[in-house]
Write a protein that holds these residues in place. Sequence first.
Motif, PDB file in Angstrom:
ATOM      1  N   THR A  52      94.752  13.730 -24.889  1.00 24.68           N
ATOM      2  CA  THR A  52      93.443  14.034 -24.308  1.00 24.68           C
ATOM      3  C   THR A  52      93.661  14.423 -22.849  1.00 24.68           C
ATOM      4  OG1 THR A  52      93.086  11.771 -23.536  1.00 24.68           O
ATOM      5  CG2 THR A  52      92.283  12.319 -25.783  1.00 24.68           C
ATOM      6  N   GLU A  54      92.292  13.134 -20.270  1.00 30.46           N
ATOM      7  CA  GLU A  54      92.469  11.894 -19.515  1.00 30.46           C
ATOM      8  C   GLU A  54      93.871  11.317 -19.727  1.00 30.46           C
ATOM      9  OE1 GLU A  54      90.443   7.469 -19.059  1.00 30.46           O
ATOM     10  OE2 GLU A  54      89.504   8.942 -20.364  1.00 30.46           O
ATOM     11  N   LYS A  80      91.935  21.134 -25.545  1.00 29.73           N
ATOM     12  CA  LYS A  80      92.904  20.058 -25.721  1.00 29.73           C
ATOM     13  C   LYS A  80      92.163  18.778 -26.053  1.00 29.73           C
ATOM     14  CE  LYS A  80      96.238  22.815 -24.520  1.00 29.73           C
ATOM     15  NZ  LYS A  80      95.600  24.061 -24.245  1.00 29.73           N
ATOM     16  N   PRO A  81      92.755  17.915 -26.805  1.00 30.07           N
ATOM     17  CA  PRO A  81      94.121  17.995 -27.313  1.00 30.07           C
ATOM     18  C   PRO A  81      94.226  18.918 -28.527  1.00 30.07           C
ATOM     19  CG  PRO A  81      93.107  15.953 -28.047  1.00 30.07           C
ATOM     20  CD  PRO A  81      92.102  16.647 -27.149  1.00 30.07           C
ATOM     21  N   SER A 132      97.888   7.089 -29.262  1.00 29.36           N
ATOM     22  CA  SER A 132      97.017   8.262 -29.417  1.00 29.36           C
ATOM     23  C   SER A 132      97.619   9.315 -30.341  1.00 29.36           C
ATOM     24  CB  SER A 132      96.724   8.884 -28.052  1.00 29.36           C
ATOM     25  OG  SER A 132      97.853   9.575 -27.555  1.00 29.36           O
TER      26      SER A 132
END
Length: 144
Positions: A52, A54, A80-81, A132
Amino acid sequence: MSSTGLRAFDSTVEKTHIWLNELLAATDWGDDQQKAYMVLRAVLHALRDRLTIEGAAHLGAQLPMLVRGFYYEGWVPTGKPLKQRSKEEFLASVQEGLKGDPSLDPEEATTAVFGLLDKRITGGEIGDIRGSLPGHIRELWPAK
């Protein structure tokens, strides 16, 4: 006497050399720092684009300043992602960054860089990154 006359620049060059040398020590690529740089850049770009925005920023904040520069080079956060679900899709992104160098195996390159990140980035951040990623890509990280 420093190379650049600026402590911050000399420090980041030194840290980057340390990272590249650690990457070379974990592989059979000899002492080819250009190859280590190309591998580090390719894998970081593939990983960055899979995170992500962030998550990518959190990882970038922990990289040495020079590495951070080429980590963000060419980044377009729109879209993105990337929705890569398979290991093969991720490794194809790495291969693209390796510029078709037939002496480099994208899986070996990825595993080596993930091992370096595991060693150099805080455990909490690595845990977030690993968590993630889809399982097939997560398998490329060194076993805990």
